[in-house]
Design a protein around this motif. Structure first.
Motif, mmCIF file in Angstrom:
data_model
loop_
_atom_site.group_PDB
_atom_site.id
_atom_site.type_symbol
_atom_site.label_atom_id
_atom_site.label_comp_id
_atom_site.label_asym_id
_atom_site.label_seq_id
_atom_site.Cartn_x
_atom_site.Cartn_y
_atom_site.Cartn_z
ATOM 1 N N ARG A 56 4.859 46.623 18.347
ATOM 2 C CA ARG A 56 5.436 45.891 17.217
ATOM 3 C C ARG A 56 6.354 44.767 17.702
ATOM 4 O O ARG A 56 6.223 43.614 17.288
ATOM 5 N N TYR A 57 7.280 45.108 18.615
ATOM 6 C CA TYR A 57 8.208 44.085 19.112
ATOM 7 C C TYR A 57 7.470 43.030 19.942
ATOM 8 O O TYR A 57 7.805 41.839 19.892
ATOM 9 N N PHE A 58 6.481 43.466 20.708
ATOM 10 C CA PHE A 58 5.716 42.513 21.508
ATOM 11 C C PHE A 58 5.003 41.514 20.604
ATOM 12 O O PHE A 58 4.976 40.312 20.893
ATOM 13 N N TRP A 59 4.445 41.996 19.500
ATOM 14 C CA TRP A 59 3.745 41.101 18.577
ATOM 15 C C TRP A 59 4.721 40.151 17.897
ATOM 16 O O TRP A 59 4.420 38.973 17.687
ATOM 17 N N TYR A 60 5.931 40.640 17.560
ATOM 18 C CA TYR A 60 6.937 39.757 16.982
ATOM 19 C C TYR A 60 7.267 38.628 17.960
ATOM 20 O O TYR A 60 7.412 37.467 17.563
ATOM 21 N N ALA A 61 7.404 38.966 19.246
ATOM 22 C CA ALA A 61 7.706 37.958 20.263
ATOM 23 C C ALA A 61 6.560 36.962 20.394
ATOM 24 O O ALA A 61 6.783 35.743 20.516
ATOM 25 N N VAL A 62 5.319 37.457 20.365
ATOM 26 C CA VAL A 62 4.157 36.568 20.456
ATOM 27 C C VAL A 62 4.136 35.594 19.276
ATOM 28 O O VAL A 62 3.867 34.395 19.445
ATOM 29 N N MET A 63 4.442 36.079 18.075
ATOM 30 C CA MET A 63 4.466 35.196 16.906
ATOM 31 C C MET A 63 5.543 34.131 17.058
ATOM 32 O O MET A 63 5.344 32.971 16.665
ATOM 33 N N ALA A 64 6.682 34.502 17.631
ATOM 34 C CA ALA A 64 7.745 33.517 17.858
ATOM 35 C C ALA A 64 7.277 32.448 18.839
ATOM 36 O O ALA A 64 7.536 31.248 18.643
ATOM 37 N N PHE A 65 6.555 32.844 19.876
ATOM 38 C CA PHE A 65 6.043 31.867 20.851
ATOM 39 C C PHE A 65 4.956 30.981 20.236
ATOM 40 O O PHE A 65 4.852 29.790 20.565
ATOM 41 N N ILE A 66 4.147 31.556 19.350
ATOM 42 C CA ILE A 66 3.133 30.750 18.655
ATOM 43 C C ILE A 66 3.803 29.688 17.790
ATOM 44 O O ILE A 66 3.389 28.516 17.767
ATOM 45 N N LEU A 67 4.858 30.087 17.083
ATOM 46 C CA LEU A 67 5.592 29.121 16.260
ATOM 47 C C LEU A 67 6.236 28.046 17.127
ATOM 48 O O LEU A 67 6.276 26.871 16.749
ATOM 49 N N ALA A 68 6.731 28.456 18.303
ATOM 50 C CA ALA A 68 7.311 27.475 19.223
ATOM 51 C C ALA A 68 6.250 26.449 19.623
ATOM 52 O O ALA A 68 6.520 25.235 19.660
ATOM 53 N N GLY A 69 5.056 26.928 19.917
ATOM 54 C CA GLY A 69 3.966 26.015 20.264
ATOM 55 C C GLY A 69 3.619 25.087 19.115
ATOM 56 O O GLY A 69 3.290 23.905 19.321
ATOM 57 N N THR A 70 3.704 25.617 17.884
ATOM 58 C CA THR A 70 3.417 24.800 16.705
ATOM 59 C C THR A 70 4.421 23.661 16.573
ATOM 60 O O THR A 70 4.056 22.499 16.333
ATOM 61 N N PHE A 71 5.699 23.989 16.732
ATOM 62 C CA PHE A 71 6.738 22.959 16.648
ATOM 63 C C PHE A 71 6.549 21.889 17.731
ATOM 64 O O PHE A 71 6.592 20.691 17.448
ATOM 65 N N LEU A 72 6.354 22.338 18.953
ATOM 66 C CA LEU A 72 6.250 21.386 20.069
ATOM 67 C C LEU A 72 4.980 20.544 19.982
ATOM 68 O O LEU A 72 4.977 19.370 20.360
ATOM 69 N N ALA A 73 3.891 21.142 19.477
ATOM 70 C CA ALA A 73 2.646 20.381 19.337
ATOM 71 C C ALA A 73 2.785 19.263 18.315
ATOM 72 O O ALA A 73 2.069 18.254 18.380
ATOM 73 N N ASN A 74 3.723 19.421 17.403
ATOM 74 C CA ASN A 74 3.940 18.388 16.390
ATOM 75 C C ASN A 74 4.784 17.229 16.907
ATOM 76 O O ASN A 74 5.254 16.397 16.113
ATOM 77 N N THR A 75 5.007 17.174 18.213
ATOM 78 C CA THR A 75 5.669 16.019 18.820
ATOM 79 C C THR A 75 4.696 15.202 19.677
ATOM 80 O O THR A 75 5.079 14.164 20.223
ATOM 81 N N ILE A 76 3.466 15.687 19.805
ATOM 82 C CA ILE A 76 2.478 15.002 20.640
ATOM 83 C C ILE A 76 2.058 13.667 20.008
ATOM 84 O O ILE A 76 1.800 13.595 18.799
ATOM 85 N N ALA A 77 2.025 12.656 20.821
ATOM 86 C CA ALA A 77 1.544 11.323 20.403
ATOM 87 C C ALA A 77 2.375 10.709 19.284
ATOM 88 O O ALA A 77 1.861 9.914 18.474
ATOM 89 N N SER A 78 3.655 11.023 19.220
ATOM 90 C CA SER A 78 4.501 10.432 18.178
ATOM 91 C C SER A 78 4.619 8.923 18.334
ATOM 92 O O SER A 78 4.667 8.174 17.345
ATOM 93 N N HIS A 79 4.657 8.467 19.572
ATOM 94 C CA HIS A 79 4.758 7.012 19.798
ATOM 95 C C HIS A 79 3.515 6.292 19.268
ATOM 96 O O HIS A 79 3.625 5.205 18.671
ATOM 97 N N ALA A 80 2.352 6.901 19.453
ATOM 98 C CA ALA A 80 1.115 6.288 18.951
ATOM 99 C C ALA A 80 1.126 6.227 17.434
ATOM 100 O O ALA A 80 0.620 5.271 16.826
#
Length: 245
Positions: A56-80
């Motif tokens: 349960r805790y491992f899955w909660y941590a994985v979901m947090a890392f997935i959300l982190a990836g979502t946030f960071l992916a939304n900064t890709i190619a901002s200059h373009a």
């Protein structure tokens, strides 16, 4: 153009903050779980805690890392996006959300299929770690034949006879005995067909009931939740016993 640049700069800043916060949350979840495990001193209680909460805790941590990836992916190619059109901002958002959903189901499957292997290894270590008696002596775990020789009357009562396993530890210097009860149906075993730890007890049938003077016989039906493979095992049920902890 200046308004777009201002918006994108603020957007990227919030995305970086969100990503960092999610990574921190994921790490804290894992550290919290390990700290809770460390706090539990009794190996049986530690075993129960890991069995109940680790995935349960491992899955909660994985979901947090997935959300982190979502946030960071939304900064890709901002200059373009700044130099072209805000249309690409919405395209990026749509693609990232789609990848997030894919990542969610992908990692959910990986955790469900692969992580139980690591859990079972940890549980096995906890279950087999030598216990210490109240006198401070290292106790020995009895094998199945020795357990039956100890005439453990009364440990199995009613319909739960088929749903539990028992480990018996004994201090050979003082004679102190400790009996630990484990819910066998909660655990996954390695499937002989696909090799994943996705084989669990589907149903059980008592062919011969145990008595205070004789053993019983249990038929366990296993089913793999991944490949659907089925198999059955015959298990000897020890005579009835007492003093389960």
């Amino acid at each position: 153009m200046e308004t777009t640049s201002t918006f994108m700069a603020a957007w990227d800043q919030y995305m970086y903050i969100g990503g960092g916060v999610c990574v921190a949350i994921g790490v804290l979840i894992l550290l919290y779980h390990e700290f809770k495990v460390f706090q539990v001193k009794d190996y049986k209680e530690k075993y129960d805690y890991v069995n109940l909460y680790e995935i349960r805790y491992f899955w909660y941590a994985v979901m947090a890392f997935i959300l982190a990836g979502t946030f960071l992916a939304n900064t890709i190619a901002s200059h373009a996006i700044e130099t072209n059109s805000m249309r690409w901002f919405y395209v990026r958002t749509f693609i990232v959300l789609g990848l997030t959903v894919i990542a969610y189901f992908l990692f959910f499957s990986l955790v469900k299929i692969y992580y139980p292997r690591f859990i079972e290894r940890r549980l096995t270590r906890l279950r087999n770690t030598p216990r210490i008696s109240p006198a401070g002596n290292i106790m020995r775990k009895l094998n199945d034949s020795e357990v039956q020789e100890h005439h453990l009357e009364g440990t199995r009562k009613g319909d739960d006879v088929h749903s539990v396993d028992y480990d018996v530890w004994i201090d050979e210097k003082t004679g102190f005995k400790k009996i630990e009860k484990y819910n066998a149906y909660e655990h996954a075993e390695e499937c002989s067909e696909c090799g994943y730890y996705t084989m669990k007890i589907d149903k059980e049938e008592i062919e011969e009931h145990p008595t205070p003077s004789s053993n019983g016989l249990l038929l366990k039906h296993f089913k793999c939740s991944y490949c659907g493979h089925r198999e059955q095992h015959e298990v000897v049920i020890a005579r009835l016993s007492e003093n389960v902890t």
